[in-house]
Design a protein around this motif. Sequence first.
Motif, PDB file in Angstrom:
ATOM      1  N   GLY A  98     -37.094  78.041  -9.594  1.00  0.00           N
ATOM      2  CA  GLY A  98     -38.050  77.572 -10.585  1.00  0.00           C
ATOM      3  C   GLY A  98     -37.472  76.781 -11.739  1.00  0.00           C
ATOM      4  O   GLY A  98     -38.164  76.530 -12.732  1.00  0.00           O
ATOM      5  N   PHE A  99     -36.208  76.364 -11.645  1.00  0.00           N
ATOM      6  CA  PHE A  99     -35.633  75.497 -12.671  1.00  0.00           C
ATOM      7  C   PHE A  99     -36.088  74.051 -12.459  1.00  0.00           C
ATOM      8  O   PHE A  99     -36.362  73.635 -11.331  1.00  0.00           O
ATOM      9  N   LYS A 100     -36.146  73.299 -13.526  1.00  0.00           N
ATOM     10  CA  LYS A 100     -36.358  71.854 -13.451  1.00  0.00           C
ATOM     11  C   LYS A 100     -34.971  71.225 -13.413  1.00  0.00           C
ATOM     12  O   LYS A 100     -34.249  71.213 -14.412  1.00  0.00           O
ATOM     13  N   VAL A 101     -34.596  70.690 -12.255  1.00  0.00           N
ATOM     14  CA  VAL A 101     -33.188  70.406 -11.977  1.00  0.00           C
ATOM     15  C   VAL A 101     -32.860  68.916 -12.035  1.00  0.00           C
ATOM     16  O   VAL A 101     -33.582  68.076 -11.483  1.00  0.00           O
ATOM     17  N   THR A 102     -31.738  68.631 -12.688  1.00  0.00           N
ATOM     18  CA  THR A 102     -31.103  67.317 -12.636  1.00  0.00           C
ATOM     19  C   THR A 102     -29.725  67.498 -12.017  1.00  0.00           C
ATOM     20  O   THR A 102     -28.954  68.353 -12.458  1.00  0.00           O
ATOM     21  N   ASP A 156     -23.712  63.371 -10.275  1.00  0.00           N
ATOM     22  CA  ASP A 156     -22.498  63.190  -9.473  1.00  0.00           C
ATOM     23  C   ASP A 156     -22.062  61.735  -9.615  1.00  0.00           C
ATOM     24  O   ASP A 156     -22.887  60.853  -9.846  1.00  0.00           O
ATOM     25  N   TRP A 157     -20.754  61.491  -9.465  1.00  0.00           N
ATOM     26  CA  TRP A 157     -20.286  60.112  -9.627  1.00  0.00           C
ATOM     27  C   TRP A 157     -19.963  59.451  -8.285  1.00  0.00           C
ATOM     28  O   TRP A 157     -19.484  58.334  -8.249  1.00  0.00           O
ATOM     29  N   ALA A 158     -20.231  60.133  -7.182  1.00  0.00           N
ATOM     30  CA  ALA A 158     -19.991  59.570  -5.849  1.00  0.00           C
ATOM     31  C   ALA A 158     -21.333  59.147  -5.248  1.00  0.00           C
ATOM     32  O   ALA A 158     -22.143  59.992  -4.879  1.00  0.00           O
ATOM     33  N   GLU A 159     -21.561  57.861  -5.146  1.00  0.00           N
ATOM     34  CA  GLU A 159     -22.834  57.362  -4.631  1.00  0.00           C
ATOM     35  C   GLU A 159     -23.164  57.875  -3.233  1.00  0.00           C
ATOM     36  O   GLU A 159     -24.322  58.217  -2.959  1.00  0.00           O
ATOM     37  N   PRO A 160     -22.194  57.956  -2.319  1.00  0.00           N
ATOM     38  CA  PRO A 160     -22.531  58.486  -0.988  1.00  0.00           C
ATOM     39  C   PRO A 160     -23.046  59.923  -1.042  1.00  0.00           C
ATOM     40  O   PRO A 160     -23.910  60.307  -0.250  1.00  0.00           O
ATOM     41  N   MET A 161     -22.511  60.731  -1.950  1.00  0.00           N
ATOM     42  CA  MET A 161     -23.036  62.090  -2.131  1.00  0.00           C
ATOM     43  C   MET A 161     -24.476  62.039  -2.628  1.00  0.00           C
ATOM     44  O   MET A 161     -25.361  62.761  -2.131  1.00  0.00           O
ATOM     45  N   LEU A 162     -24.733  61.178  -3.603  1.00  0.00           N
ATOM     46  CA  LEU A 162     -26.074  61.061  -4.166  1.00  0.00           C
ATOM     47  C   LEU A 162     -27.077  60.570  -3.128  1.00  0.00           C
ATOM     48  O   LEU A 162     -28.226  61.015  -3.103  1.00  0.00           O
ATOM     49  N   LYS A 193     -32.050  64.488   1.184  1.00  0.00           N
ATOM     50  CA  LYS A 193     -32.339  65.906   1.410  1.00  0.00           C
ATOM     51  C   LYS A 193     -33.536  66.346   0.571  1.00  0.00           C
ATOM     52  O   LYS A 193     -34.409  67.082   1.042  1.00  0.00           O
ATOM     53  N   ALA A 194     -33.582  65.891  -0.686  1.00  0.00           N
ATOM     54  CA  ALA A 194     -34.696  66.254  -1.562  1.00  0.00           C
ATOM     55  C   ALA A 194     -36.011  65.665  -1.052  1.00  0.00           C
ATOM     56  O   ALA A 194     -37.053  66.337  -1.081  1.00  0.00           O
ATOM     57  N   PHE A 220     -31.681  63.172  -9.096  1.00  0.00           N
ATOM     58  CA  PHE A 220     -30.247  62.982  -8.887  1.00  0.00           C
ATOM     59  C   PHE A 220     -29.822  61.663  -9.516  1.00  0.00           C
ATOM     60  O   PHE A 220     -30.391  60.616  -9.232  1.00  0.00           O
ATOM     61  N   ARG A 221     -28.796  61.744 -10.373  1.00  0.00           N
ATOM     62  CA  ARG A 221     -28.340  60.556 -11.091  1.00  0.00           C
ATOM     63  C   ARG A 221     -26.828  60.438 -11.005  1.00  0.00           C
ATOM     64  O   ARG A 221     -26.116  61.444 -10.901  1.00  0.00           O
ATOM     65  N   ILE A 222     -26.350  59.207 -11.094  1.00  0.00           N
ATOM     66  CA  ILE A 222     -24.909  58.996 -11.110  1.00  0.00           C
ATOM     67  C   ILE A 222     -24.392  59.294 -12.512  1.00  0.00           C
ATOM     68  O   ILE A 222     -25.031  58.966 -13.518  1.00  0.00           O
ATOM     69  N   GLY A 223     -23.271  59.970 -12.579  1.00  0.00           N
ATOM     70  CA  GLY A 223     -22.694  60.313 -13.873  1.00  0.00           C
ATOM     71  C   GLY A 223     -21.406  61.078 -13.722  1.00  0.00           C
ATOM     72  O   GLY A 223     -21.093  61.614 -12.648  1.00  0.00           O
TER      73      GLY A 223
END
Length: 271
Positions: free
Chosen positions: A78-82, A85-91, A97-98, A107-110
């Motif tokens: 029930g969390f509001k999730v962000t 990650d800094w690897a674009e292929p992971m993102l 998946k989401a 999901f954001r790059i960072g």
Amino acid sequence: MSEVAERRNYDLRDEIKAYWSERAATFDLSPGHEIFSEDERAAWHRLFLRHLGEGAGRAALDLASGTGVVSHLLDDLGFKVTGLDWAEPMLDRARKKARDRRRKISFRIGDAENTMESDDRYDVIVNRHLVWTLVDPAAAFAEWLRVLKPGGRLLIVDGDFVNTSALERFFSKLSTWGQRAGIFKADTPSGSREMMETHRSILSRVHFSQGARAEAVAELLETVGFIGVEIDTDLSDIHRTQAKNWNIFKGLARKSQHRYAICATKPSAAA
């Protein structure tokens, strides 16, 4: 030649980014990364509930979110999730998946060591197997303290992947022998020989090159201003469910490792 192997002129942080970008393609194939049973999912839920409580719409930041495994666990609760990650292929894989699971996770790059997030933004920060990769953990911990709301909680799940006990080495040898003899199923490959060498090279140069011991991590958290730092080494519930995906000796070797969860709190505004 792999992308990682071609980039030896990069600095260490660039090498880490390139390594995890290349690992993205096979990351979810390995037990211990993705969740492989509902029993394991429930075990992770119990760990998070023990330290963080129910989500109830609270804002959670999953640092070094990878393919989104931890993000989905937090979303379950029930969390509001962000996820950051800094690897674009992971993102790319995390976003797919989401979408496939119809989850509203951002999901954001960072960069986990310099998030660029605003002050006092998140109720909860979680990361798994990130701390051992940090070049400057004290600076990273100070950054996480800044981003948390007063009274917010940090949960780190990590381990010492350098120092092995005699018992772990014994079980690992039995596991390897059994696989070579064809008695046990071979482990899921974690990458090419080049990738394994890159992993070893990175591990030898990060801050915790001698092993990320829980006590050392906890001490740094207290130094930067976290309070109520608690080390939880009882991850047996999770390890037991993960062990079903390995041969008996691989599971025992995993159980013998120094793995832990550390929970810490940002002081309230009144403190």
